[in-house]
Design a protein around this motif. Structure first.
Motif, PDB file in Angstrom:
ATOM      1  N   ARG A 240      25.608 -39.104  50.686  1.00  0.00           N
ATOM      2  CA  ARG A 240      26.150 -38.282  51.763  1.00  0.00           C
ATOM      3  C   ARG A 240      27.499 -37.706  51.345  1.00  0.00           C
ATOM      4  NH1 ARG A 240      23.799 -35.447  55.598  1.00  0.00           N
ATOM      5  NH2 ARG A 240      25.100 -35.150  57.455  1.00  0.00           N
ATOM      6  N   THR A 241      27.670 -36.400  51.493  1.00  0.00           N
ATOM      7  CA  THR A 241      28.916 -35.735  51.118  1.00  0.00           C
ATOM      8  C   THR A 241      29.519 -34.928  52.266  1.00  0.00           C
ATOM      9  OG1 THR A 241      27.616 -33.879  50.254  1.00  0.00           O
ATOM     10  CG2 THR A 241      28.312 -35.565  48.673  1.00  0.00           C
ATOM     11  N   ALA A 242      28.819 -34.806  53.390  1.00  0.00           N
ATOM     12  CA  ALA A 242      29.254 -33.950  54.489  1.00  0.00           C
ATOM     13  C   ALA A 242      30.443 -34.531  55.237  1.00  0.00           C
ATOM     14  CB  ALA A 242      28.105 -33.709  55.455  1.00  0.00           C
ATOM     15  N   GLN A 243      31.304 -33.660  55.689  1.00  0.00           N
ATOM     16  CA  GLN A 243      32.399 -34.027  56.564  1.00  0.00           C
ATOM     17  C   GLN A 243      32.029 -33.755  58.022  1.00  0.00           C
ATOM     18  OE1 GLN A 243      35.057 -35.503  55.499  1.00  0.00           O
ATOM     19  NE2 GLN A 243      36.490 -35.423  57.196  1.00  0.00           N
ATOM     20  N   PHE A 244      31.273 -32.677  58.261  1.00  0.00           N
ATOM     21  CA  PHE A 244      30.885 -32.288  59.608  1.00  0.00           C
ATOM     22  C   PHE A 244      29.393 -32.515  59.839  1.00  0.00           C
ATOM     23  CE2 PHE A 244      34.886 -29.981  59.458  1.00  0.00           C
ATOM     24  CZ  PHE A 244      35.348 -30.131  60.758  1.00  0.00           C
ATOM     25  N   THR A 245      29.055 -32.782  61.095  1.00  0.00           N
ATOM     26  CA  THR A 245      27.666 -32.918  61.520  1.00  0.00           C
ATOM     27  C   THR A 245      27.347 -31.784  62.488  1.00  0.00           C
ATOM     28  OG1 THR A 245      27.762 -35.326  61.326  1.00  0.00           O
ATOM     29  CG2 THR A 245      25.988 -34.410  62.669  1.00  0.00           C
ATOM     30  N   TRP A 246      26.221 -31.101  62.241  1.00  0.00           N
ATOM     31  CA  TRP A 246      25.788 -29.995  63.091  1.00  0.00           C
ATOM     32  C   TRP A 246      24.540 -30.440  63.855  1.00  0.00           C
ATOM     33  CZ3 TRP A 246      27.348 -24.493  62.021  1.00  0.00           C
ATOM     34  CH2 TRP A 246      28.425 -24.418  61.133  1.00  0.00           C
ATOM     35  N   LEU A 247      24.584 -30.355  65.173  1.00  0.00           N
ATOM     36  CA  LEU A 247      23.482 -30.826  66.006  1.00  0.00           C
ATOM     37  C   LEU A 247      22.950 -29.701  66.892  1.00  0.00           C
ATOM     38  CD1 LEU A 247      25.028 -34.205  67.260  1.00  0.00           C
ATOM     39  CD2 LEU A 247      23.390 -33.899  65.386  1.00  0.00           C
ATOM     40  N   ARG A 248      21.634 -29.585  66.942  1.00  0.00           N
ATOM     41  CA  ARG A 248      20.971 -28.658  67.863  1.00  0.00           C
ATOM     42  C   ARG A 248      20.229 -29.482  68.900  1.00  0.00           C
ATOM     43  NH1 ARG A 248      19.143 -23.452  67.890  1.00  0.00           N
ATOM     44  NH2 ARG A 248      19.780 -23.124  65.711  1.00  0.00           N
ATOM     45  N   ARG A 249      20.505 -29.210  70.162  1.00  0.00           N
ATOM     46  CA  ARG A 249      19.855 -29.935  71.245  1.00  0.00           C
ATOM     47  C   ARG A 249      19.321 -28.941  72.278  1.00  0.00           C
ATOM     48  NH1 ARG A 249      20.103 -33.105  67.874  1.00  0.00           N
ATOM     49  NH2 ARG A 249      21.104 -35.167  67.847  1.00  0.00           N
ATOM     50  N   SER A 250      18.237 -29.321  72.954  1.00  0.00           N
ATOM     51  CA  SER A 250      17.700 -28.534  74.062  1.00  0.00           C
ATOM     52  C   SER A 250      17.579 -29.442  75.273  1.00  0.00           C
ATOM     53  CB  SER A 250      16.341 -27.929  73.699  1.00  0.00           C
ATOM     54  OG  SER A 250      15.408 -28.942  73.376  1.00  0.00           O
ATOM     55  N   ALA A 274      34.752 -35.536  67.020  1.00  0.00           N
ATOM     56  CA  ALA A 274      35.723 -34.504  66.652  1.00  0.00           C
ATOM     57  C   ALA A 274      35.310 -33.761  65.395  1.00  0.00           C
ATOM     58  CB  ALA A 274      37.107 -35.127  66.456  1.00  0.00           C
ATOM     59  N   GLN A 275      34.316 -34.295  64.680  1.00  0.00           N
ATOM     60  CA  GLN A 275      33.794 -33.623  63.486  1.00  0.00           C
ATOM     61  C   GLN A 275      32.322 -33.274  63.671  1.00  0.00           C
ATOM     62  OE1 GLN A 275      34.995 -36.714  60.671  1.00  0.00           O
ATOM     63  NE2 GLN A 275      36.583 -35.356  59.881  1.00  0.00           N
ATOM     64  N   CYS A 276      31.991 -32.931  64.894  1.00  0.00           N
ATOM     65  CA  CYS A 276      30.606 -32.602  65.233  1.00  0.00           C
ATOM     66  C   CYS A 276      30.549 -31.227  65.893  1.00  0.00           C
ATOM     67  CB  CYS A 276      30.021 -33.663  66.160  1.00  0.00           C
ATOM     68  SG  CYS A 276      28.318 -33.344  66.652  1.00  0.00           S
ATOM     69  N   LEU A 277      29.603 -30.409  65.457  1.00  0.00           N
ATOM     70  CA  LEU A 277      29.333 -29.124  66.084  1.00  0.00           C
ATOM     71  C   LEU A 277      27.983 -29.236  66.789  1.00  0.00           C
ATOM     72  CD1 LEU A 277      30.671 -28.596  63.032  1.00  0.00           C
ATOM     73  CD2 LEU A 277      30.598 -26.239  63.837  1.00  0.00           C
ATOM     74  N   MET A 278      27.911 -28.775  68.016  1.00  0.00           N
ATOM     75  CA  MET A 278      26.669 -28.882  68.780  1.00  0.00           C
ATOM     76  C   MET A 278      26.337 -27.551  69.438  1.00  0.00           C
ATOM     77  SD  MET A 278      25.685 -31.438  71.983  1.00  0.00           S
ATOM     78  CE  MET A 278      25.701 -32.935  70.968  1.00  0.00           C
TER      79      MET A 278
END
Length: 373
Positions: A240-250, A274-278
């Motif tokens: 794992r190298t990511a700093q941010f997590t990107w989430l798609r929710r419905s 704080a390091q998550c995009l949704m």
């Protein structure tokens, strides 16, 4: 012959993130640069001597000279690693393009540009077969020439393209035959283009982008540690190298309580939120008064995440008797009644009336709140 390396791809340095607010875009661009250091740390910790970047090092053919120089300095800062860079479809090897700028900036000794389709030695007895791209798309498999290379060495293929069509029409901008690993007698084929980690076969892998850049559910944010040892299939270990997590929710909405699951997920993230995009795709039909509560909950969630975008295009808001009675002004009540009647018809006018009704109630709530302050 034993050889260990790190496989990565799709850095797309210089990506603008234009759909985000400026202050967020700056942070996202910085993380795409900073991940180089995390890749170097992962490769060094695993005992790798080389890093293979399977295309799209840069996001475009025109990149600021300062960014190019910063990237080269970052790679030079890890002399224990040899960095092998391949042009992809975002940064093809064309005259006057980004790779001309890289060459002009001065390439460190531990950085190797594979701008031509010719073998290169990775280590004694280990040969790299690169398939650089000279255009954004091609109907010709750029790996076809590998079949003609004489046997006698451990061969590793490095390419950027699709072993299957990933577009909506199933076509590939750059088609690659996954059977090439057998016909060219490869120990391993390192691929880029698909931004998630994907195993095609025991010797063919996509590493994915090391730092996610979109709301795709394809396991981004990794690199691969690959250990080739003799004729056995290589040992491939994702890191794992990511700093941010990107989430798609419905989420289907009935009332504000329908957001409880999203609220619980954000709470469970803790400080990592704080390091998550949704991105939220919302649907359903709710009363106007309930819509206000939903807007309030979304406003509460927003500062807890790095970024939250809510798509409300699938939400229908209707005015019930209680909503209409809540309007203090008889004039506003009459306008609301007319808009409500229009919104219950079919066609484009109904959609316009529905949006106007929502706007009317939003303004009424705003005016009410201001009157209390």
């Amino acid at each position: 012959m034993s050889f260990k390396f790190l496989h990565t791809a799709d850095w797309q340095l210089g990506k603008r993130f234009g759909s985000f607010p400026d202050e967020e875009a700056v942070v996202l661009r910085k993380e795409r640069f900073d991940v180089i250091g995390r890749l170097a740390d992962a490769a060094t910790a695993a005992g790798c001597s080389a890093v293979l970047v399977a295309g799209d090092v840069f996001d475009a053919e025109t990149i600021p000279d300062m960014l190019i120089r910063r990237v080269l300095e970052q790679l030079k800062a890890h002399p224990q690693l040899n960095w092998h860079l391949l042009p992809g479809n975002h940064d093809p090897a064309r005259a006057g393009g980004v790779w001309s700028g890289v060459a002009a900036a001065g390439v460190p000794q531990n950085v190797h540009l594979h701008l031509e389709a010719k073998p290169a030695e990775l280590a004694p007895g280990v040969v790299l077969l690169p398939a650089p791209l000279a255009s954004k798309r091609t109907e010709i498999d750029p790996t076809a020439w590998w079949d003609g290379i004489a046997a006698g060495a451990v061969r590793i293929g490095l390419a950027h393209g699709s072993v299957q069509g990933f577009g909506s029409n199933g076509d590939a901008n750059v088609p690659i035959d996954p059977a090439r690993v057998k016909s060219a007698r490869l120990a391993y084929m390192a691929l880029g283009d698909w931004h998630g980690t994907m195993r095609i076969s025991d010797r063919v892998w996509y590493s994915g982008t090391p730092e996610p850049d979109g709301f795709r559910d394809n396991d981004p944010g990794n690199a691969l540690i690959v250990h080739v040892d003799g004729e056995a299939p290589p040992e491939v270990t994702p890191v794992r190298t990511a700093q941010f997590t990107w989430l798609r929710r419905s989420q289907k909405l009935d009332d504000v309580s329908s957001l409880a699951q999203i609220d619980a997920e954000v709470s469970a993230l803790g400080r990592a939120a704080a390091q998550c995009l949704m991105t939220l795709e919302l649907s359903g039909a709710v009363p106007m008064a309930e819509l206000a509560r939903i807007d309030g909950k979304l406003a509460e969630l927003t500062p807890r995440l790095f970024h939250l975008s809510a798509d409300m295009s699938g939400v229908t808001a209707f005015a019930d008797a209680a909503d209409l009675a809540a309007l203090d002004s008889p004039v506003l009540g009459e306008i609301a009644q007319r808009l409500k009647a229009s919104s219950e018809n079919s066609g484009a006018d109904a959609a316009v009336a529905g949006r106007a009704l929502r706007r009317l109630f939003a303004l009424a709530r705003q005016a009410e709140a201001e009157s209390r302050t």
